[in-house]
Structures are given as structure tokens and as C-alpha cells.
Design a protein around this motif. Structure first.
Motif, PDB file in Angstrom:
ATOM      1  N   GLN A   1       0.847  -1.200   0.000  1.00 14.42           N
ATOM      2  CA  GLN A   1       0.000   0.000   0.000  1.00 14.42           C
ATOM      3  C   GLN A   1       0.879   1.246   0.000  1.00 14.42           C
ATOM      4  O   GLN A   1       1.666   1.461   0.911  1.00 14.42           O
ATOM      5  CB  GLN A   1      -0.886  -0.003   1.246  1.00 14.42           C
ATOM      6  CG  GLN A   1      -1.745   1.227   1.398  1.00 14.42           C
ATOM      7  CD  GLN A   1      -2.523   1.213   2.716  1.00 14.42           C
ATOM      8  OE1 GLN A   1      -2.310   0.357   3.567  1.00 14.42           O
ATOM      9  NE2 GLN A   1      -3.416   2.167   2.875  1.00 14.42           N
ATOM     10  N   ASN A   2       0.761   2.060  -1.057  1.00 13.30           N
ATOM     11  CA  ASN A   2       1.566   3.282  -1.149  1.00 13.30           C
ATOM     12  C   ASN A   2       1.093   4.315  -0.133  1.00 13.30           C
ATOM     13  O   ASN A   2      -0.103   4.521   0.055  1.00 13.30           O
ATOM     14  CB  ASN A   2       1.490   3.882  -2.547  1.00 13.30           C
ATOM     15  CG  ASN A   2       2.282   3.096  -3.550  1.00 13.30           C
ATOM     16  OD1 ASN A   2       3.205   2.367  -3.198  1.00 13.30           O
ATOM     17  ND2 ASN A   2       1.935   3.218  -4.819  1.00 13.30           N
ATOM     18  N   GLN A   3       2.072   4.959   0.504  1.00  7.57           N
ATOM     19  CA  GLN A   3       1.811   6.043   1.434  1.00  7.57           C
ATOM     20  C   GLN A   3       2.793   7.171   1.142  1.00  7.57           C
ATOM     21  O   GLN A   3       3.864   6.935   0.601  1.00  7.57           O
ATOM     22  CB  GLN A   3       1.984   5.558   2.872  1.00  7.57           C
ATOM     23  CG  GLN A   3       0.995   4.451   3.227  1.00  7.57           C
ATOM     24  CD  GLN A   3       1.135   4.042   4.668  1.00  7.57           C
ATOM     25  OE1 GLN A   3       0.663   4.748   5.545  1.00  7.57           O
ATOM     26  NE2 GLN A   3       1.789   2.933   4.897  1.00  7.57           N
ATOM     27  N   VAL A   4       2.413   8.380   1.515  1.00  4.81           N
ATOM     28  CA  VAL A   4       3.243   9.545   1.216  1.00  4.81           C
ATOM     29  C   VAL A   4       3.952  10.033   2.478  1.00  4.81           C
ATOM     30  O   VAL A   4       3.328  10.208   3.524  1.00  4.81           O
ATOM     31  CB  VAL A   4       2.395  10.688   0.620  1.00  4.81           C
ATOM     32  CG1 VAL A   4       3.228  11.942   0.426  1.00  4.81           C
ATOM     33  CG2 VAL A   4       1.764  10.248  -0.693  1.00  4.81           C
ATOM     34  N   TYR A   5       5.251  10.230   2.349  1.00  2.00           N
ATOM     35  CA  TYR A   5       6.060  10.865   3.391  1.00  2.00           C
ATOM     36  C   TYR A   5       6.502  12.210   2.845  1.00  2.00           C
ATOM     37  O   TYR A   5       7.013  12.287   1.717  1.00  2.00           O
ATOM     38  CB  TYR A   5       7.293  10.016   3.716  1.00  2.00           C
ATOM     39  CG  TYR A   5       8.322  10.736   4.567  1.00  2.00           C
ATOM     40  CD1 TYR A   5       8.185  10.807   5.944  1.00  2.00           C
ATOM     41  CD2 TYR A   5       9.420  11.364   3.986  1.00  2.00           C
ATOM     42  CE1 TYR A   5       9.119  11.479   6.729  1.00  2.00           C
ATOM     43  CE2 TYR A   5      10.362  12.037   4.765  1.00  2.00           C
ATOM     44  CZ  TYR A   5      10.203  12.083   6.128  1.00  2.00           C
ATOM     45  OH  TYR A   5      11.132  12.756   6.899  1.00  2.00           O
ATOM     46  N   SER A   6       6.285  13.267   3.611  1.00  2.00           N
ATOM     47  CA  SER A   6       6.782  14.579   3.192  1.00  2.00           C
ATOM     48  C   SER A   6       7.349  15.290   4.415  1.00  2.00           C
ATOM     49  O   SER A   6       6.878  15.107   5.537  1.00  2.00           O
ATOM     50  CB  SER A   6       5.684  15.417   2.543  1.00  2.00           C
ATOM     51  OG  SER A   6       4.643  15.666   3.459  1.00  2.00           O
TER      52      SER A   6
END
Length: 144
Positions: free
Chosen positions: A99-104
């Protein structure tokens, strides 16, 4: 022609210079082929920039990663390091495999003229599986 809005004024983007938008210099590192790791004890570098400011002042550091782990219920720890110090360390746990998740992460860092600063993004698996990431690391040297 693409246009940009700066301080409420629309101008053609091909006429902009770094000085007009408040930048002394820039650096961008993009990773489009996934960096992977199974390590749960050592971070693996995704992006890295060695940046030498042209003047003493502020650097705007921005990191954007898409991360995932191939094991459901596991995750990815991601961080930015600046001159060896970790910032923005975050753990992202997924409910499904891959499952793709975003880190910023973004910060303003004080730089010294002529002194190189090494900036990296890195990931590690949380408890197992294979962690992976792609993304961008951007450094902007601000004029003011």
C-alpha cells in the motif's frame, strides 16, 4: 506558455530567474526506480544531495517520498538527515501489502557560505518485509 503567480501577479514562467523568485541556487534529486531494503536496523539512502551554499543564509529543504512495504500490517520508517542529524523521522504502517503512502518533510536550515551540507532521505522496514521508496529531494537557497 506556462504562467506562474507570484505575490498575486501573473507572469510568464519562461521569464523568471532565480533572483526574481527569491532564490540564490537550487538542487533537485529525483529517484524513480524504487530503492528497497529489508533492514529494520539501518536506514537505506533514497536521495542524497551535497549542497554548498553560495552565501550564508537559509536553505529550504523539502522531501517527498512514496513508500510501501510488501507485508500487510508492516510499514516503513522514513527520515531526512542534514549534515548527519536526523529530522522528520516518521513511521508509516500499511493495512495492506504494498500500500503506497506519502512521506513529506520540509524545514528551513541555516547554511554557511562555502561549507557543504549533505542532505539525504532514507528508509527502513519497521518489523519485516521489504520497504521501498521513490521520490524527490529539493534544496532551495533563499536570498533573504
Amino acid at each position: 506558455m506556462k504562467k506562474s503567480i507570484i505575490s498575486g501577479t501573473e507572469i510568464a514562467s519562461d521569464t523568471l530567474s532565480n533572483t526574481q523568485i527569491g532564490l540564490a541556487s537550487t538542487a533537485i534529486n529525483s529517484v524513480t526506480t524504487a530503492v528497497t531494503t529489508t533492514s529494520t536496523t539501518a536506514y537505506s539512502t533514497v536521495n542524497s544531495i551535497s549542497f554548498t551554499p553560495s552565501k550564508t543564509g537559509k536553505l529550504l529543504v523539502m522531501a517527498f517520498l512514496v513508500v510501501n512495504n510488501n507485508t500487510a500490517g508492516d510499514g516503513v520508517s522514513a527520515e531526512v538527515t542534514i549534515s548527519g542529524t536526523a529530522y522528520g523521522t516518521t513511521t508509516l504502517i500499511s493495512s495492506a501489502a504494498s500500500q503506497n503512502q506519502v512521506y513529506s518533510y520540509a524545514t528551513v536550515y541555516s547554511g554557511t557560505a562555502g561549507t557543504a551540507v549533505t542532505i539525504t532521505t532514507a528508509i527502513e522496514a519497521v518489523t519485516g518485509g521489504t520497504a521501498s521508496a521513490v521520490g524527490n529531494l529539493i534544496v532551495l537557497e533563499l536570498l533573504a
